[in-house]
Write a protein that holds these residues in place. Structure first.
Motif, mmCIF file in Angstrom:
data_model
loop_
_atom_site.group_PDB
_atom_site.id
_atom_site.type_symbol
_atom_site.label_atom_id
_atom_site.label_comp_id
_atom_site.label_asym_id
_atom_site.label_seq_id
_atom_site.Cartn_x
_atom_site.Cartn_y
_atom_site.Cartn_z
ATOM 1 N N ASP A 1 0.822 -1.210 0.000
ATOM 2 C CA ASP A 1 0.000 0.000 0.000
ATOM 3 C C ASP A 1 0.855 1.259 0.000
ATOM 4 O OD1 ASP A 1 -2.276 -1.553 0.018
ATOM 5 O OD2 ASP A 1 -2.504 -1.483 2.200
ATOM 6 N N GLN A 2 1.992 1.215 0.693
ATOM 7 C CA GLN A 2 2.864 2.388 0.725
ATOM 8 C C GLN A 2 3.463 2.681 -0.643
ATOM 9 O OE1 GLN A 2 5.533 1.182 3.881
ATOM 10 N NE2 GLN A 2 4.458 2.432 5.412
ATOM 11 N N ARG A 3 3.879 1.640 -1.366
ATOM 12 C CA ARG A 3 4.408 1.847 -2.715
ATOM 13 C C ARG A 3 3.326 2.371 -3.654
ATOM 14 N NH1 ARG A 3 7.168 -3.087 -1.649
ATOM 15 N NH2 ARG A 3 5.684 -4.253 -2.947
ATOM 16 N N SER A 4 2.101 1.842 -3.485
ATOM 17 C CA SER A 4 0.998 2.313 -4.316
ATOM 18 C C SER A 4 0.703 3.793 -4.052
ATOM 19 C CB SER A 4 -0.247 1.467 -4.058
ATOM 20 O OG SER A 4 -1.349 1.932 -4.795
ATOM 21 N N GLU A 5 0.721 4.180 -2.783
ATOM 22 C CA GLU A 5 0.469 5.583 -2.437
ATOM 23 C C GLU A 5 1.583 6.480 -2.960
ATOM 24 O OE1 GLU A 5 -1.577 8.834 -0.773
ATOM 25 O OE2 GLU A 5 -2.180 6.779 -1.264
ATOM 26 N N ALA A 6 2.820 6.011 -2.890
ATOM 27 C CA ALA A 6 3.937 6.800 -3.411
ATOM 28 C C ALA A 6 3.815 6.994 -4.916
ATOM 29 C CB ALA A 6 5.259 6.121 -3.070
ATOM 30 N N GLN A 7 3.398 5.957 -5.641
ATOM 31 C CA GLN A 7 3.205 6.075 -7.089
ATOM 32 C C GLN A 7 2.084 7.059 -7.417
ATOM 33 O OE1 GLN A 7 2.556 1.958 -7.894
ATOM 34 N NE2 GLN A 7 4.703 1.551 -8.450
ATOM 35 N N TRP A 8 1.036 7.027 -6.623
ATOM 36 C CA TRP A 8 -0.065 7.966 -6.861
ATOM 37 C C TRP A 8 0.376 9.409 -6.639
ATOM 38 C CZ3 TRP A 8 -4.712 7.919 -9.003
ATOM 39 C CH2 TRP A 8 -5.586 8.997 -8.755
ATOM 40 N N LEU A 9 1.031 9.668 -5.525
ATOM 41 C CA LEU A 9 1.499 11.028 -5.240
ATOM 42 C C LEU A 9 2.526 11.485 -6.265
ATOM 43 C CD1 LEU A 9 1.871 10.844 -1.342
ATOM 44 C CD2 LEU A 9 0.112 12.065 -2.632
ATOM 45 N N LEU A 10 3.345 10.556 -6.738
ATOM 46 C CA LEU A 10 4.316 10.916 -7.764
ATOM 47 C C LEU A 10 3.609 11.312 -9.057
ATOM 48 C CD1 LEU A 10 7.360 11.110 -8.263
ATOM 49 C CD2 LEU A 10 7.304 8.733 -9.084
ATOM 50 N N GLY A 11 2.539 10.599 -9.410
ATOM 51 C CA GLY A 11 1.758 10.975 -10.587
ATOM 52 C C GLY A 11 1.122 12.349 -10.433
ATOM 53 N N VAL A 12 0.651 12.654 -9.223
ATOM 54 C CA VAL A 12 0.077 13.979 -8.968
ATOM 55 C C VAL A 12 1.163 15.050 -9.092
ATOM 56 C CG1 VAL A 12 -1.053 15.424 -7.244
ATOM 57 C CG2 VAL A 12 -1.731 13.026 -7.499
ATOM 58 N N ALA A 13 2.357 14.768 -8.566
ATOM 59 C CA ALA A 13 3.455 15.737 -8.654
ATOM 60 C C ALA A 13 3.885 15.950 -10.098
ATOM 61 C CB ALA A 13 4.627 15.252 -7.808
ATOM 62 N N TYR A 14 3.945 14.890 -10.887
ATOM 63 C CA TYR A 14 4.290 15.034 -12.300
ATOM 64 C C TYR A 14 3.243 15.861 -13.041
ATOM 65 C CZ TYR A 14 8.015 11.512 -11.992
ATOM 66 O OH TYR A 14 9.165 10.830 -11.697
ATOM 67 N N GLY A 15 1.975 15.645 -12.720
ATOM 68 C CA GLY A 15 0.930 16.426 -13.367
ATOM 69 C C GLY A 15 1.034 17.902 -13.040
ATOM 70 N N ALA A 16 1.396 18.210 -11.795
ATOM 71 C CA ALA A 16 1.571 19.615 -11.413
ATOM 72 C C ALA A 16 2.737 20.251 -12.140
ATOM 73 C CB ALA A 16 1.781 19.715 -9.903
ATOM 74 N N ASP A 17 3.658 19.414 -12.643
ATOM 75 C CA ASP A 17 4.828 19.906 -13.373
ATOM 76 C C ASP A 17 4.653 19.779 -14.889
ATOM 77 O OD1 ASP A 17 7.303 21.122 -13.294
ATOM 78 O OD2 ASP A 17 8.412 19.230 -13.339
ATOM 79 N N HIS A 18 3.424 19.485 -15.347
ATOM 80 C CA HIS A 18 3.088 19.354 -16.772
ATOM 81 C C HIS A 18 3.775 18.156 -17.426
ATOM 82 C CE1 HIS A 18 1.919 23.888 -17.292
ATOM 83 N NE2 HIS A 18 1.370 23.319 -16.237
ATOM 84 N N ARG A 19 4.216 17.227 -16.639
ATOM 85 C CA ARG A 19 4.815 16.015 -17.209
ATOM 86 C C ARG A 19 3.712 14.970 -17.323
ATOM 87 N NH1 ARG A 19 10.119 14.973 -13.573
ATOM 88 N NH2 ARG A 19 10.094 13.078 -14.880
ATOM 89 N N TRP A 20 2.847 15.158 -18.327
ATOM 90 C CA TRP A 20 1.606 14.394 -18.394
ATOM 91 C C TRP A 20 1.839 12.923 -18.698
ATOM 92 C CZ3 TRP A 20 -1.869 16.794 -15.926
ATOM 93 C CH2 TRP A 20 -1.971 18.188 -15.969
ATOM 94 N N SER A 21 2.746 12.604 -19.549
ATOM 95 C CA SER A 21 2.999 11.190 -19.867
ATOM 96 C C SER A 21 3.504 10.441 -18.639
ATOM 97 C CB SER A 21 4.013 11.079 -21.016
ATOM 98 O OG SER A 21 3.490 11.646 -22.194
ATOM 99 N N ASP A 22 4.442 11.067 -17.911
ATOM 100 C CA ASP A 22 4.931 10.452 -16.669
ATOM 101 C C ASP A 22 3.807 10.367 -15.638
ATOM 102 O OD1 ASP A 22 7.480 10.195 -17.726
ATOM 103 O OD2 ASP A 22 8.133 12.144 -16.942
ATOM 104 N N SER A 23 2.967 11.374 -15.620
ATOM 105 C CA SER A 23 1.849 11.369 -14.681
ATOM 106 C C SER A 23 0.907 10.208 -14.970
ATOM 107 C CB SER A 23 1.105 12.703 -14.757
ATOM 108 O OG SER A 23 -0.024 12.696 -13.906
#
Length: 427
Positions: free
Chosen positions: A286-308
């Motif tokens: 669950d911790q790895r899953s949450e980290a991946q989700w937050l990382l996707g949110v952070a990438y989206g905030a940085d306009h890195r949509w494919s990575d998001s």
């Protein structure tokens, strides 16, 4: 000469007789004075001192007749006697007290032993799944030794594990009185009050626990959460850093710190925290899953949509209790990355969870507009029909007006103003 000698003998006898009469008078006066002066008159008899006339008009005149050293002569033996009596009494009292303490300690040791035996039976009953029997045994242990803080602490932990929060709160409150220097009951009580949304009382007990144990990680993490609820984000970040100073590899604190950095718009600070967790084998699933989700949110905030999109999709495979908001975020990121084949299933999942989700319905409306000029084999999009990417014959689909959609939370500041010539929302 003989006459003179006889006169001297007669005078000596007279003086002796007079001295005897005077001594008798002294004794008589001393006895009479006992009612007025008590021990002082007895002292005259003891030391052969003259006693003043007890018929003196004042006590001061009476006492003035005694020699100056009378007090030292009389007080010394009397005080010695008194001190001796006090010492004997004190020794007897100490002996009785020690005997009582020894007996009390023996009784307490017996009670502690019996309580520990009951606690061991509780452990066996709990491991065997006999919860009701375990509860009864713990109650017996507390009743047998109600002032044993350790037994009450174990009872409260058992009650917490089995969902009896009210009873656990009562036991923990009693435990804080019996063991005021133990931080555990304060911290456990804070968590229970936090769950009941009694945040003020929770913070009060939490501060008491942290005063006793300033590096307690459980207490510090809860303190950070309470500070977030009070919108004290800077204080919460400082608290999470305190946790990492104690335990640099504490994953829960890292996740909370990263989420708070994203919330405050500092997504560049969040990504270095999250990347190692995604590949950390010591982290839970669950911790790895949450980290991946937050990382996707952070990438989206940085306009890195494919990575998001890649991070969000990977998280959604294992994310429990995904909401309509979560699926809308995925659809929005796919739309920004121009991965239209992934938009439709994400919208379908969001509408399945919440058919009245406002932004997903708006996006569904734009997707439906693309099918109006298509061939008959195009499946129409609706609230109840799963959305699929329509197959267009000899014409390109109309672009979705992204600027007309409300971005998910945390991505509001990344939306650009529509440029000149941009497509306006369909009417």
């Amino acid at each position: 000469m003989e006459a003179l000698a006889g006169f001297r003998v007669s005078r000596s006898r007279f003086e002796a007789s007079s001295s005897t009469r005077k001594r008798g008078k002294m004794i008589t006066y001393a006895v009479r004075s006992r009612s007025r002066q008590g021990l002082w008159a007895d002292s005259c008899l003891l030391y052969g001192l003259s006693v003043p006339d007890c018929r003196s008009t004042s006590e001061t005149d009476f006492m003035s007749g005694f020699p100056e050293n009378l007090f030292s002569l009389v007080r010394s033996p009397l005080e010695s006697l008194r001190r001796g009596a006090c010492v004997v009494g004190l020794c007897c009292s100490l002996l009785l007290f020690c005997t009582g303490c020894s007996s009390w300690k023996q009784n307490m040791a017996i009670r502690d032993s019996e309580s520990q035996d009951l606690v061991e039976q509780v452990r066996v009953a709990t491991e065997s799944g006999r919860q009701e029997q375990a509860a009864e045994l713990l109650k017996r242990a507390v009743a047998n030794n109600p002032n044993n803080a350790a037994v009450r602490q174990q009872l409260s932990e058992f009650l917490i594990a089995n969902g009896y929060s009210e009873e656990a709160i009562q036991q923990l409150q009693r435990t804080t009185v019996l063991a005021p220097d133990d931080p555990r009951p304060y911290i456990d009580l804070s968590y229970l009050l936090y769950e009941k949304k009694q945040y003020t009382d929770a913070l009060k007990n939490l501060e008491l626990g942290l005063n006793l144990d300033p590096t307690n990680i459980r207490a510090l993490i809860l303190k950070g959460e309470l500070e977030e609820l009070a919108s004290l984000n800077s204080a919460a970040i400082e608290t999470y850093h305190r946790v990492l100073q104690v335990d640099p590899y504490n994953i829960d604190s890292r996740l909370k710190l990263a989420a708070l950095e994203i919330k405050m718009g500092e997504h560049n600070r969040a990504t270095p925290i999250l990347r190692p967790i995604c590949h950390n084998t010591s982290a839970t699933f669950d911790q790895r899953s949450e980290a991946q989700w937050l990382l996707g949110v952070a990438y989206g905030a940085d306009h890195r949509w494919s990575d998001s999109v890649a991070s969000l999709e990977q998280s959604m495979k294992n994310r429990k209790d995904a909401s309509a908001d979560d699926w809308y975020r995925v659809a929005y990121a796919c739309l920004q990355a121009k991965q239209m084949e992934k938009v439709y299933p994400a919208v379908t999942q969001a509408l399945t969870l919440n058919p009245m989700h406002t932004e997903t319905n708006r996006l569904s409306h734009f997707l439906t507009q693309q099918t109006h000029s298509s061939a008959a084999h195009i499946q129409q999009a609706s609230l109840y029909t799963p959305l699929k990417q329509p197959g267009f014959i000899r014409q390109a689909p109309q672009p979705i007006p992204v600027e007309a959609l409300t971005p998910p939370q945390g991505w509001e500041h990344v939306v650009k103003q529509p440029e000149s010539g941009a497509i306006l929302p369909l009417q």
